[in-house]
Design an enzyme around this catalytic site. Structure first.
Site, PDB file in Angstrom:
ATOM      1  N   ASP A 165      43.882  37.010  38.602  1.00 47.08           N
ATOM      2  CA  ASP A 165      42.421  37.075  38.475  1.00 47.08           C
ATOM      3  C   ASP A 165      41.923  36.447  37.164  1.00 47.08           C
ATOM      4  OD1 ASP A 165      42.621  38.499  40.794  1.00 47.08           O
ATOM      5  OD2 ASP A 165      41.535  40.262  40.082  1.00 47.08           O
ATOM      6  N   ASP A 166      40.619  36.211  37.136  1.00 46.88           N
ATOM      7  CA  ASP A 166      39.840  35.890  35.928  1.00 46.88           C
ATOM      8  C   ASP A 166      39.938  34.459  35.420  1.00 46.88           C
ATOM      9  OD1 ASP A 166      39.212  38.517  36.179  1.00 46.88           O
ATOM     10  OD2 ASP A 166      40.007  39.170  34.259  1.00 46.88           O
ATOM     11  N   HIS A 216      36.058  35.372  42.602  1.00 47.81           N
ATOM     12  CA  HIS A 216      36.041  36.592  41.774  1.00 47.81           C
ATOM     13  C   HIS A 216      34.671  36.749  41.102  1.00 47.81           C
ATOM     14  CE1 HIS A 216      37.995  39.947  39.907  1.00 47.81           C
ATOM     15  NE2 HIS A 216      38.097  39.446  38.708  1.00 47.81           N
ATOM     16  N   HIS A 220      31.389  38.029  36.599  1.00 50.09           N
ATOM     17  CA  HIS A 220      32.276  39.180  36.484  1.00 50.09           C
ATOM     18  C   HIS A 220      31.520  40.464  36.110  1.00 50.09           C
ATOM     19  CE1 HIS A 220      36.016  41.400  35.517  1.00 50.09           C
ATOM     20  NE2 HIS A 220      36.620  40.463  36.225  1.00 50.09           N
ATOM     21  N   HIS A 310      46.771  38.618  35.895  1.00 45.47           N
ATOM     22  CA  HIS A 310      45.632  37.849  35.365  1.00 45.47           C
ATOM     23  C   HIS A 310      46.085  36.504  34.826  1.00 45.47           C
ATOM     24  CE1 HIS A 310      44.164  41.961  35.617  1.00 45.47           C
ATOM     25  NE2 HIS A 310      42.963  41.436  35.754  1.00 45.47           N
TER      26      HIS A 310
HETATM   27 ZN    ZN Z   1      38.542  40.395  36.893  1.00 41.20          ZN
END
Ligand code: ZN
Length: 354
Positions: A165-166, A216, A220, A310
């Protein structure tokens, strides 16, 4: 003849009046009702019975006195609730203490919100109680949207998926891509829209190297605080950004922190998205070493596991432990007999609309 017409016009009148009354049960009047005072009633009792404070009831009836006469009619205004309150109808056998336990409310909260001067309550009385805490019930969401909400793989076999993620991050995402490339492993990257401008090349690399790109959100945010429209906007903006780079419209979404609202999810599913969360949180964003990440992650692995990691750091955190842990995790999974596959091999979903 004369009598008859008189009767029928009276009959007509009563029909008109009935229709008028029927009309009065509509929303306009549901808001305010009429109550006829009974012998022995007090303003305090009537108010509390209807979930009102005595002041609210007095104000709605423009009283300057609290003396009520039997037969007198009172306007009962609708109850105005605060955001954290809901109304509860007192049942026979209820006590203030029991209601407090059921709704996890202090007695002092119940007394002050309901302006109670005594703990005596009556069956049928309306009480303000705390609105239940927000619950994000994934099994219920899975039942509501079959084939559109996932925590782990549904296909059989000793297979697991890695998800990052991210990203895109100009430093750590490429390091993870290099590693995955050298080991021949395909993963899924859930990207943050606001990190894409200037880092389009990282998105291109992910896509060209055969990994899946997922959505995503853009900023955020905590999507639980967003309207369905706001949630759609967060996802659609990122979908459009990635489509400009890859020519593909993403269908897999992972909300930040794994949560949003049911109404938001309904909208996303209607728009063709599927939500993929995870069954194993590596805690790589928190744990300090590769060893700690591995020790935390491996015992949770089962066939179908979707592992959350991540590929970008929040606030400049050194993510070398994540890169190192990814390498060791892949080796360990292979030794345990697991195959590491992209999400689309684990779930009955397409990664892109077309
Ligand atoms: Zn995230």
């Amino acid at each position: 003849m004369g009598k008859r017409s008189c009767f029928s016009s009276r009959f007509l009148l009563s029909i008109v009046f009935s229709l008028f009354l029927l009309g009065m049960t509509g929303p306009a009047v549901r808001a305010a009702r009429i109550y006829r005072v009974q012998p022995g009633d007090t303003l305090y009792q009537i108010a509390h019975y209807h979930g009102l404070t005595p002041e609210e009831l007095a104000k709605a009836n423009q009283f300057s006195t609290t003396i009520l006469l039997p037969g007198q009619t009172l306007v009962i205004p609708s109850v105005t609730l605060r955001a954290d309150e809901q109304l509860y109808t007192v049942q026979a056998g209820d006590s203030l203490y029991r209601i407090g336990e059921r709704f996890q409310a202090d007695l002092s909260w119940l007394r002050s919100r309901n302006r109670l001067t005594a703990d005596l309550i009556y069956p049928g009385q309306l009480l303000r109680v705390p609105r239940p805490k927000y619950v994000w019930n994934i099994p219920a969401l899975m039942a509501r949207h079959p084939g559109k909400v996932f925590l782990s793989g549904t296909a059989g076999g000793k297979r697991v998926a890695l998800t990052f993620d991210d990203g895109p991050d100009p430093e750590y995402t490429p390091k993870i891509l290099d590693l995955l490339g050298s080991l021949g492993v395909k993963a899924t990257f859930f990207l943050k829209g606001n990190k894409i401008p200037g880092q389009e090349w990282v998105v291109t690399r992910i896509f060209r190297e055969g990994h899946i790109v997922g959505n995503h959100s853009y900023n955020h945010p905590d999507l639980r605080k967003y309207s369905p429209e706001g949630i759609m906007r967060e996802m659609e903006t990122t979908t459009a950004l990635v489509a400009k780079i890859t020519g593909k419209e993403m269908t897999l979404v992972r909300p930040p922190y794994g949560e949003m609202t049911e109404a938001g999810l309904d909208r996303l599913v209607a728009a063709g998205y599927a939500m993929v969360n995870w069954s194993v949180d590596s805690l790589d964003w928190r744990l300090e070493s590769a060893e700690a990440i591995i020790n935390h992650t491996l015992p949770q692995i089962k066939p179908g596991a979707i592992i959350l990691m991540h590929s970008a750091s929040e606030g400049g955190r050194n993510m070398t432990p994540t890169v190192e842990a990814t390498k060791r995790l892949i080796q360990a999974l292979w030794e345990m007999g697991y195959e590491i596959v992209p999400l689309t091999d684990l779930l009955p979903v397409q990664a892109y609309k077309k």
